[in-house]
Design an enzyme around this catalytic site. Structure first.
Site, PDB file in Angstrom:
ATOM      1  N   ASP A 166       0.848  -1.199   0.000  1.00  0.00           N
ATOM      2  CA  ASP A 166       0.000   0.000   0.000  1.00  0.00           C
ATOM      3  C   ASP A 166       0.883   1.248   0.000  1.00  0.00           C
ATOM      4  O   ASP A 166       0.676   2.167   0.793  1.00  0.00           O
ATOM      5  CB  ASP A 166      -0.940   0.000   1.203  1.00  0.00           C
ATOM      6  CG  ASP A 166      -2.014   1.091   1.103  1.00  0.00           C
ATOM      7  OD1 ASP A 166      -2.305   1.529  -0.027  1.00  0.00           O
ATOM      8  OD2 ASP A 166      -2.554   1.499   2.143  1.00  0.00           O
ATOM      9  N   LEU A 167       1.851   1.285  -0.908  1.00  0.00           N
ATOM     10  CA  LEU A 167       2.760   2.420  -0.971  1.00  0.00           C
ATOM     11  C   LEU A 167       2.051   3.602  -1.627  1.00  0.00           C
ATOM     12  O   LEU A 167       1.770   3.591  -2.823  1.00  0.00           O
ATOM     13  CB  LEU A 167       4.021   2.050  -1.753  1.00  0.00           C
ATOM     14  CG  LEU A 167       5.152   3.090  -1.722  1.00  0.00           C
ATOM     15  CD1 LEU A 167       5.654   3.300  -0.295  1.00  0.00           C
ATOM     16  CD2 LEU A 167       6.301   2.659  -2.621  1.00  0.00           C
TER      17      LEU A 167
END
Length: 235
Positions: A166-167
């Site tokens: 979930d960058l």
């Protein structure tokens, strides 16, 4: 890391960083009674910012997202203590620190067994005087040098073979010393190979584009090359 086993729960903690009673430190009420709550943030649930004896910390209870999260908000199938999300994130943060990545220090993690499921909590360092990229870019643009620093941290994370699933720019912080930090490693993991690394960067780029429209951040696609070229620089 110390391990404490109590009735239907296991706690892992760093005895150097945690001076409070481990079994009490996961209850927001404990910090409220001690008058040590210094703030909070809303996401899937409430993250409490607390003033522990050793350092400021963030207390997070694990919540599910998506449609399933509307039915079962905070329980996960139990397949062993070391498979719990809190233990996994605690260990991954320590691995990243050893690899030289700027991430919050994990202080304590807990899993509580509920028949076939479990609930989980994590107490981790709150980075002092840091803000996420969204709030910063709403005020002003970043220099090429700062984008290169972001790329350097991603490069180190990828050299440790950690896939941040979930960058996005909410999960990248810059502190008052212009140090870049990466946060929120729930559901992230080590992965062999290199093919997935471009996917991390593609996701990050999409979040820049999204927030240009949503929050009017000051970002231009031409600035993206500073991040990606540094992240993939082999020198």
């Amino acid at each position: 890391m110390k391990e404490l086993t109590l009735d239907k729960q296991t706690i892992w903690y760093d005895e150097v960083l945690l001076l409070e009673e481990p079994s009490r430190c996961f209850a927001p009420e404990f910090w409220q009674q001690e008058d040590k709550v210094v703030g909070s943030a809303q996401g899937r649930g409430t993250t409490w910012f607390v003033q522990a004896e050793k350092l400021d910390a963030a207390l997070r209870h694990y919540h599910r997202g998506g449609l399933f999260g509307k039915l079962v908000k905070d329980q996960y199938i139990f397949t062993g203590w070391k498979n719990t999300r809190s233990y996994q994130e605690f260990q991954l943060l320590n691995l990243l620190i050893e690899a030289g990545v700027n991430v919050p220090r994990p202080i304590a993690a807990r899993a509580v067994k509920r028949t076939f499921c479990y609930q989980a909590d994590l107490l981790s360092e709150k980075i002092p005087n840091a803000r996420d990229l969204v709030s910063i870019l709403q005020e002003h643009s970043l220099s090429a040098e700062m984008y290169k620093k972001i790329g350097e941290q991603i490069k180190k994370m990828h050299e440790a073979q950690v896939n941040h699933t979930d960058l996005n720019i909410h999960n990248i912080l810059i502190d008052e010393n212009s140090t870049v930090w990466i946060i929120d490693f729930d559901k992230c993991y080590q992965q062999p190979g290199n093919g997935w690394k471009q996917g991390n960067l593609d996701r990050l780029k999409r979040s820049f584009i999204k927030e240009v429209n949503k929050c009017q951040i000051k970002w231009d696609e031409s600035e993206w090359s500073y991040v990606v070229n540094t992240a993939f620089n082999s020198n």
